[in-house]
Design a protein around this motif. Structure first.
Motif, PDB file in Angstrom:
ATOM      1  N   SER A  38       0.813  -1.220   0.000  1.00 53.62           N
ATOM      2  CA  SER A  38       0.000   0.000   0.000  1.00 53.62           C
ATOM      3  C   SER A  38       0.850   1.275   0.000  1.00 53.62           C
ATOM      4  O   SER A  38       0.312   2.364   0.049  1.00 53.62           O
ATOM      5  N   LEU A  39       2.166   1.109  -0.065  1.00 54.11           N
ATOM      6  CA  LEU A  39       3.060   2.267  -0.063  1.00 54.11           C
ATOM      7  C   LEU A  39       3.748   2.404  -1.420  1.00 54.11           C
ATOM      8  O   LEU A  39       3.888   1.422  -2.152  1.00 54.11           O
ATOM      9  N   PRO A  40       4.206   3.630  -1.736  1.00 50.28           N
ATOM     10  CA  PRO A  40       4.952   3.785  -2.986  1.00 50.28           C
ATOM     11  C   PRO A  40       6.259   2.973  -2.931  1.00 50.28           C
ATOM     12  O   PRO A  40       6.777   2.715  -1.844  1.00 50.28           O
ATOM     13  N   PRO A  41       6.779   2.554  -4.083  1.00 55.42           N
ATOM     14  CA  PRO A  41       8.010   1.759  -4.103  1.00 55.42           C
ATOM     15  C   PRO A  41       9.153   2.457  -3.360  1.00 55.42           C
ATOM     16  O   PRO A  41       9.286   3.679  -3.410  1.00 55.42           O
ATOM     17  N   SER A  42       9.949   1.659  -2.656  1.00 56.05           N
ATOM     18  CA  SER A  42      11.079   2.189  -1.900  1.00 56.05           C
ATOM     19  C   SER A  42      12.234   1.196  -1.950  1.00 56.05           C
ATOM     20  O   SER A  42      12.079   0.045  -1.515  1.00 56.05           O
ATOM     21  N   ALA A  43      13.364   1.644  -2.489  1.00 51.33           N
ATOM     22  CA  ALA A  43      14.544   0.773  -2.568  1.00 51.33           C
ATOM     23  C   ALA A  43      15.015   0.382  -1.170  1.00 51.33           C
ATOM     24  O   ALA A  43      15.426  -0.757  -0.937  1.00 51.33           O
ATOM     25  N   LEU A  44      14.944   1.329  -0.227  1.00 52.53           N
ATOM     26  CA  LEU A  44      15.370   1.047   1.142  1.00 52.53           C
ATOM     27  C   LEU A  44      14.497  -0.044   1.767  1.00 52.53           C
ATOM     28  O   LEU A  44      15.004  -0.988   2.361  1.00 52.53           O
ATOM     29  N   ARG A  45      13.192   0.089   1.610  1.00 57.05           N
ATOM     30  CA  ARG A  45      12.277  -0.906   2.168  1.00 57.05           C
ATOM     31  C   ARG A  45      12.534  -2.276   1.546  1.00 57.05           C
ATOM     32  O   ARG A  45      12.538  -3.289   2.230  1.00 57.05           O
ATOM     33  N   GLU A  46      12.783  -2.309   0.237  1.00 54.52           N
ATOM     34  CA  GLU A  46      13.089  -3.579  -0.437  1.00 54.52           C
ATOM     35  C   GLU A  46      14.373  -4.199   0.126  1.00 54.52           C
ATOM     36  O   GLU A  46      14.440  -5.403   0.344  1.00 54.52           O
ATOM     37  N   ARG A  47      15.384  -3.375   0.385  1.00 55.87           N
ATOM     38  CA  ARG A  47      16.655  -3.882   0.949  1.00 55.87           C
ATOM     39  C   ARG A  47      16.437  -4.430   2.351  1.00 55.87           C
ATOM     40  O   ARG A  47      17.033  -5.443   2.724  1.00 55.87           O
ATOM     41  N   VAL A  48      15.587  -3.766   3.131  1.00 58.60           N
ATOM     42  CA  VAL A  48      15.291  -4.232   4.492  1.00 58.60           C
ATOM     43  C   VAL A  48      14.590  -5.594   4.431  1.00 58.60           C
ATOM     44  O   VAL A  48      14.930  -6.509   5.191  1.00 58.60           O
ATOM     45  N   ILE A  49      13.639  -5.737   3.519  1.00 58.09           N
ATOM     46  CA  ILE A  49      12.931  -7.010   3.369  1.00 58.09           C
ATOM     47  C   ILE A  49      13.910  -8.111   2.961  1.00 58.09           C
ATOM     48  O   ILE A  49      13.896  -9.208   3.528  1.00 58.09           O
ATOM     49  N   VAL A  50      14.787  -7.828   2.007  1.00 60.73           N
ATOM     50  CA  VAL A  50      15.791  -8.812   1.578  1.00 60.73           C
ATOM     51  C   VAL A  50      16.706  -9.177   2.751  1.00 60.73           C
ATOM     52  O   VAL A  50      17.015 -10.349   2.966  1.00 60.73           O
ATOM     53  N   GLY A  51      17.101  -8.180   3.535  1.00 62.32           N
ATOM     54  CA  GLY A  51      17.946  -8.434   4.711  1.00 62.32           C
ATOM     55  C   GLY A  51      17.247  -9.337   5.712  1.00 62.32           C
ATOM     56  O   GLY A  51      17.863 -10.259   6.260  1.00 62.32           O
ATOM     57  N   CYS A  52      15.964  -9.097   5.932  1.00 61.45           N
ATOM     58  CA  CYS A  52      15.194  -9.945   6.857  1.00 61.45           C
ATOM     59  C   CYS A  52      15.071 -11.366   6.322  1.00 61.45           C
ATOM     60  O   CYS A  52      15.162 -12.331   7.085  1.00 61.45           O
ATOM     61  N   LYS A  53      14.881 -11.507   5.007  1.00 65.48           N
ATOM     62  CA  LYS A  53      14.797 -12.845   4.413  1.00 65.48           C
ATOM     63  C   LYS A  53      16.127 -13.581   4.579  1.00 65.48           C
ATOM     64  O   LYS A  53      16.138 -14.790   4.831  1.00 65.48           O
ATOM     65  N   ASN A  54      17.245 -12.853   4.465  1.00 66.25           N
ATOM     66  CA  ASN A  54      18.560 -13.465   4.695  1.00 66.25           C
ATOM     67  C   ASN A  54      18.695 -13.925   6.145  1.00 66.25           C
ATOM     68  O   ASN A  54      19.268 -14.981   6.420  1.00 66.25           O
ATOM     69  N   GLU A  55      18.169 -13.131   7.080  1.00 65.85           N
ATOM     70  CA  GLU A  55      18.199 -13.514   8.495  1.00 65.85           C
ATOM     71  C   GLU A  55      17.373 -14.771   8.730  1.00 65.85           C
ATOM     72  O   GLU A  55      17.763 -15.645   9.504  1.00 65.85           O
ATOM     73  N   VAL A  56      16.216 -14.867   8.049  1.00 66.69           N
ATOM     74  CA  VAL A  56      15.376 -16.065   8.171  1.00 66.69           C
ATOM     75  C   VAL A  56      16.160 -17.284   7.684  1.00 66.69           C
ATOM     76  O   VAL A  56      16.121 -18.343   8.309  1.00 66.69           O
ATOM     77  N   ASP A  57      16.890 -17.126   6.582  1.00 67.64           N
ATOM     78  CA  ASP A  57      17.700 -18.242   6.070  1.00 67.64           C
ATOM     79  C   ASP A  57      18.714 -18.702   7.107  1.00 67.64           C
ATOM     80  O   ASP A  57      18.897 -19.905   7.313  1.00 67.64           O
TER      81      ASP A  57
END
Length: 88
Positions: A38-57
């Motif tokens: 529901s938010l406009p695209p954000s490179a920072l937010r995408e990087r945070v999500i990728v970082g969290c997915k790496n932590e899950v791994d």
């Protein structure tokens, strides 16, 4: 009068800590992804999500290693219920 813990109790306690971290991180990712829709695209937010997915791994790797090292681990009911709630 110290309380001594068996190896199995220690392993179970460590396993439950990893399961708690796993559930919390997956919950965090789910919340971020829902907000992201529901938010406009954000490179920072995408990087945070990728970082969290790496932590899950990493957490999942710890979970697998503990499961391979110990034969007596039990998945607690709270974890099973929390993971079921997170399916989306």
């Amino acid at each position: 009068q110290g309380v001594t813990m068996t190896v199995q109790e220690f392993e179970q306690k460590q396993y439950e800590k990893v399961l708690a971290a796993h559930w919390h991180k997956i919950s965090e990712i789910k919340d971020m992804m829902i907000a992201n829709r529901s938010l406009p695209p954000s490179a920072l937010r995408e990087r945070v999500i990728v970082g969290c997915k790496n932590e899950v791994d990493k957490i999942e790797n710890q979970k697998i290693v503990l499961e391979q090292l110990s034969t007596g681990l039990k998945i607690p009911e709270w974890y099973t219920n929390k993971i079921k709630e997170l399916r989306w």
